[in-house]
Design an enzyme around this catalytic site. Structure first.
Site: not given
Length: 337
Positions: A57-59, A61-63, A213
């Protein structure tokens, strides 16, 4: 005299009453909106185990990435957390292990804005892992005005959200192909509807990052659809789907500058989904047996959803695929779908 004072008193009282009613109306409206969000949010309630499976899973560390990692670790998966910030990643890893009771959670550094970092990460994973059941391309960045160019000459938002994941997915294909019924899950967004990908300017270094974005989410969907088609043609056994997680109360809003952030937190806390709610569709596509054979689809609230015709145009998708190969400097010996 007394008449004037009485009138002034009544006038002031009426204004206070009107102000109270106005505040109550706003509060009630916000509560209703929050309840509506809660009631219409899809929730994955399946009990499928992930024991023996490996997930990247990338990214996370939060959310919603962290919430996804927590749930998949709880189901017994070996979770590889691919994070740029190792300090926050380490804290998230401890939280995930504590929540899930599963210590088989590894933190590895990955900066998706750097093609070199992507290659280093993929090389290490391919050497140490014997299988890869699920790749979740979740990481994303959203800058408002700060234009940045990466070490590879790519616009930062597009590099992190699209070109890095494009290269990463290619480099991990051998592991995914070795694993029966493996899955690729790409976190896109309905915000793609506010954008249009300009094939003549795929590396828009002079455009507003806030708009880019939206463009990157458009690109994510095009990438996902074309990847699914190529994987099907090659009989790889790999599925690829993308999703809209909802508008989430997450750290992505921290980049909104003053004065645009005035009142934003009230809107975020009352109208947006929590990270746990936003992770549900990612979890569903990563775990559910209902979509084990489903590929090339777009989901939101754990249900298949429709897409605009232009974003699923095969001709444009093929052209963009070739552009992506050039921008990430894909080598002749690199894996292909």
């Amino acid at each position: 005299m007394w008449y004037s004072e009485t009138f002034s008193y009544l006038h002031t009282t009426n204004l206070v009453v009107l102000a109270v009613y106005a505040i109550l109306s706003v509060v009630i409206s916000l509560v209703i909106l929050k309840l509506y969000t809660w009631m219409t949010t899809g929730v994955y309630r399946g009990t499928t185990s992930m024991k023996g499976k490996v997930v990247i899973i990338t990214g996370c560390n939060s959310g919603i990435g962290k919430e996804t990692a927590k749930e998949l670790a709880k189901r017994g998966a070996r979770v590889i957390m691919a994070c740029r910030n190792m300090e926050t990643g380490s804290k998230a890893r401890d939280e995930i292990i504590s929540y899930s009771g599963n210590s088989n959670v590894e933190l590895m550094r990955l900066d998706l804005s750097s093609l070199n970092s992507v290659r280093q990460f993929a090389t290490k994973v391919n050497k140490q892992e014997s299988r890869l059941d699920v790749l979740v391309n979740n990481a994303g960045v959203a800058n408002t005005f700060g234009k940045q160019i990466t070490e590879d000459g790519l616009e930062l938002t597009m590099a992190t959200n699209q070109y890095g994941p494009f290269l990463l997915t290619h480099l991990l294909l051998p592991l995914l192909k070795k694993t029966a019924s493996s899955r690729i899950v790409i976190v896109a967004s309905d915000l793609y509807k506010f954008a249009k990908l300009n094939l003549a300017n795929p590396n828009p270094i002079n455009q507003l990052p806030a708009y880019l974005y939206y463009v990157s989410k458009y690109a994510n969907i095009m990438f996902s659809m074309e990847l699914a088609r190529k994987l099907e043609k090659s009989n790889s056994g790999i599925t690829c789907n993308c999703l809209h997680p909802g508008i989430i109360d997450s750290g992505i809003w921290r980049n909104v500058p003053f004065p645009l952030n005035l009142g934003l937190q009230v809107i975020v806390k009352t109208m947006f989904k929590t990270s746990e709610q936003g992770a549900q569709t990612t979890i569903y596509l990563s775990v559910s047996e209902d979509v084990a054979k489903t590929s090339g689809k777009y989901f939101k609230d754990c249900k298949e959803a429709s897409l605009r015709s232009d974003v699923i145009d095969e001709g444009n998708a093929k052209k963009y695929w070739e552009i992506c190969e050039q921008l990430v400097k894909l080598q002749p010996n690199d894996p292909r779908p």
